[in-house]
Write an enzyme that holds these catalytic residues in place. Structure first.
Site, mmCIF file in Angstrom:
data_model
loop_
_atom_site.group_PDB
_atom_site.id
_atom_site.type_symbol
_atom_site.label_atom_id
_atom_site.label_comp_id
_atom_site.label_asym_id
_atom_site.label_seq_id
_atom_site.Cartn_x
_atom_site.Cartn_y
_atom_site.Cartn_z
ATOM 1 N N VAL A 54 0.857 -1.187 0.000
ATOM 2 C CA VAL A 54 0.000 0.000 0.000
ATOM 3 C C VAL A 54 0.891 1.234 0.000
ATOM 4 C CG1 VAL A 54 -0.183 0.155 2.513
ATOM 5 C CG2 VAL A 54 -1.978 1.132 1.096
ATOM 6 N N SER A 55 0.506 2.210 -0.806
ATOM 7 C CA SER A 55 1.198 3.500 -0.771
ATOM 8 C C SER A 55 0.425 4.429 0.145
ATOM 9 C CB SER A 55 1.287 4.122 -2.172
ATOM 10 O OG SER A 55 0.004 4.493 -2.632
ATOM 11 N N THR A 56 1.066 5.485 0.595
ATOM 12 C CA THR A 56 0.424 6.403 1.539
ATOM 13 C C THR A 56 -0.840 7.003 0.945
ATOM 14 O OG1 THR A 56 2.598 6.936 2.429
ATOM 15 C CG2 THR A 56 0.801 8.436 2.972
#
Length: 484
Positions: A21-23
């Site tokens: 997951v990216s921010t």
């Protein structure tokens, strides 16, 4: 014949769960690590899979495979510790079609490991599943390109409105909470103003860096590059840089435009004269031009064994072929020695420091003598040279003249046209520095101090803030001031 991979019996129902997951995705789309892991564990319980390990890449982009979690997953596959790798969605593995296919063919299938994407409901144990992976990987890459394009458009829109777009606030500012907009940091802003003040007072970049390191060791890593970058950053006059175009920013400036222009003028001058003026015994090297041919002038001994020196035109001395402007320069008779000519210029600068009325007189005389529009004069002469060139070529085309009869003239026209074009460009791009009388007097006073201190770098920097060039023709001396 290709050797089949041997899968240990105890790994037949073991799986690795991979989560990425990216921010931005976690904040905007709900792809949180906890949510993905919860759903994947439910899936494994329903399908009877035993979980070997859960590999997590939190805050990593799917643009490349340079991620610690995916590297550990690959190691497990290559060691044949697991039989399957399960992800929530295909784009969790990668947003690159190329990387996805490499993982599929060269990592998973090569080592007898299947790949399962829960949301797309396929796995690579079937030929149809492998085909679908390739198709979905293409769409994942398309989405990545779309994200990149939308990000770029958003960045350009923010810059057009004057918003700062860097990932880290420059010295003197901090980010307003919840945004990338700048607000003044009073403590750091005072440091920025101190840097400009020291530089404009004549302190070298090296000395400023040392001073900052002594006074503020924890604020930044201080070096010459840091100081120079600060002095050249237009954010301090309230601008934002949009691919080379300066736009008015919405943040508060820290430095006045005149101080910023002065600092950058000094940087430009220092760069130009670094190899000649700062190491030279001559005060006026780089400023003197011949009033006849336009070539630069440099100091030379009047005669061998004779201590006195004069400034001589390169077309006359012929010591550098690239600097010669004419074979017939007549500027040979000026009576000034190097010391006398330099003293004349020093006396003129001293007048500026002592007499405000004299400054007004200099500006008034220079305005009266200056041509209305140098660019227009350049263009008119270039057009005339083009007409002469066209006329000669037309005569050649109709057979009225031979080529060898006009080649020398064509070359001369071309050389003059190129010289005029270069001069026009230099005139158009020259920094325009508008100084009030007090500023002129302060720099003239600073020049005297620098001269008395014996610091050649400081002296040359100050004199070039006041004088653009000096034209000498026999006994006549014409000073072109930067403020006129």
């Amino acid at each position: 014949m290709k050797k089949e991979k041997v899968i240990p019996i105890d790994s037949l129902d073991l799986v690795d769960l991979y989560i990425r997951v990216s921010t931005t995705e976690q904040a905007l789309e709900g792809y949180s690590v906890a949510e993905q892991e919860h759903r994947l564990r439910q899936y494994c319980a329903a399908m009877g899979h035993r979980i070997h390990k859960v590999h997590i890449d939190a805050g990593f982009s799917g643009a490349s495979l340079d991620r610690p979690g995916i590297k550990e997953t690959i190691k497990d596959v290559q060691k044949h510790l697991i039989r399957r790798v399960i992800v929530w969605k295909l784009d969790r593995l990668s947003r690159s079609q190329k990387d996805t296919l490499i993982m599929l063919e060269d990592v998973f299938l090569e080592n007898g490991c299947d790949f399962i994407s829960m949301m797309e409901s396929f796995d690579t144990s079937t030929s149809f599943g492998r085909a679908i992976v390739g198709i979905l990987a293409a769409f994942a890459q398309l989405e990545r390109e779309n994200i990149k394009e939308r990000t770029m458009m958003g960045r350009q829109a923010r810059l057009a409105k004057g918003h700062y777009n860097g990932s880290r606030p420059p010295l003197g500012y901090s980010f307003i909470p919840g945004s990338n907009d700048l607000q003044v940091d009073p403590y750091q802003a005072a440091i920025v103003r101190e840097i400009f003040k020291l530089f404009l007072s004549g302190i070298s970049i090296n000395a400023i860096a040392r001073k900052m390191e002594e006074k503020y060791p924890t604020v930044r890593t201080w070096n010459n590059t840091m100081i120079r970058r600060t002095l050249k950053n237009p954010v301090y006059i309230g601008k934002v840089n949009d691919n080379g175009i300066l736009r008015d920013g919405i943040h508060e400036p820290l430095i006045s435009e005149i101080d910023f222009q002065m600092a950058n003028a000094i940087l430009v001058h220092n760069s130009k004269i670094k190899k000649q003026s700062c190491r030279s015994r001559s005060l006026l090297t780089g400023l003197l031009y011949c009033g006849d041919c336009g070539a630069r002038m440099h100091p030379r001994r009047i005669a061998r064994g004779y201590p006195l020196r004069r400034y001589v035109c390169y077309s006359v001395s012929r010591t550098s072929k690239s600097m010669i402007k004419s074979d017939h320069c007549t500027n040979r008779l000026h009576p000034y020695t190097q010391e006398e000519l330099e003293q004349i210029i020093i006396d003129e600068i001293k007048k500026l420091a002592a007499d405000e009325d004299y400054i007004s007189e200099v500006i008034r005389n220079s305005s009266a003598e200056a041509p209305a529009d140098d660019t227009e004069l350049f263009q008119e002469r270039i057009e005339e040279l083009n007409r002469q060139t066209d006329k000669l070529l037309n005569l050649y085309q109709i057979g009225a003249i031979e080529l060898d009869q006009i080649q020398e003239r064509l070359a001369a026209l071309k050389q003059e046209r190129e010289s005029l074009t270069a001069a026009m460009k230099e005139s158009q791009t020259k920094t325009d520095i508008n100084m009030d009388h007090l500023k002129i007097m302060s720099y003239a006073s600073a020049f005297q101090v620098a001269l008395e201190s014996g610091d050649p770098e400081y002296t040359n920097s100050i004199i070039r803030l006041l004088i653009d060039k000096i034209v000498v023709l026999n006994e006549d001396i014409e000073i072109h001031w930067t403020f006129c």
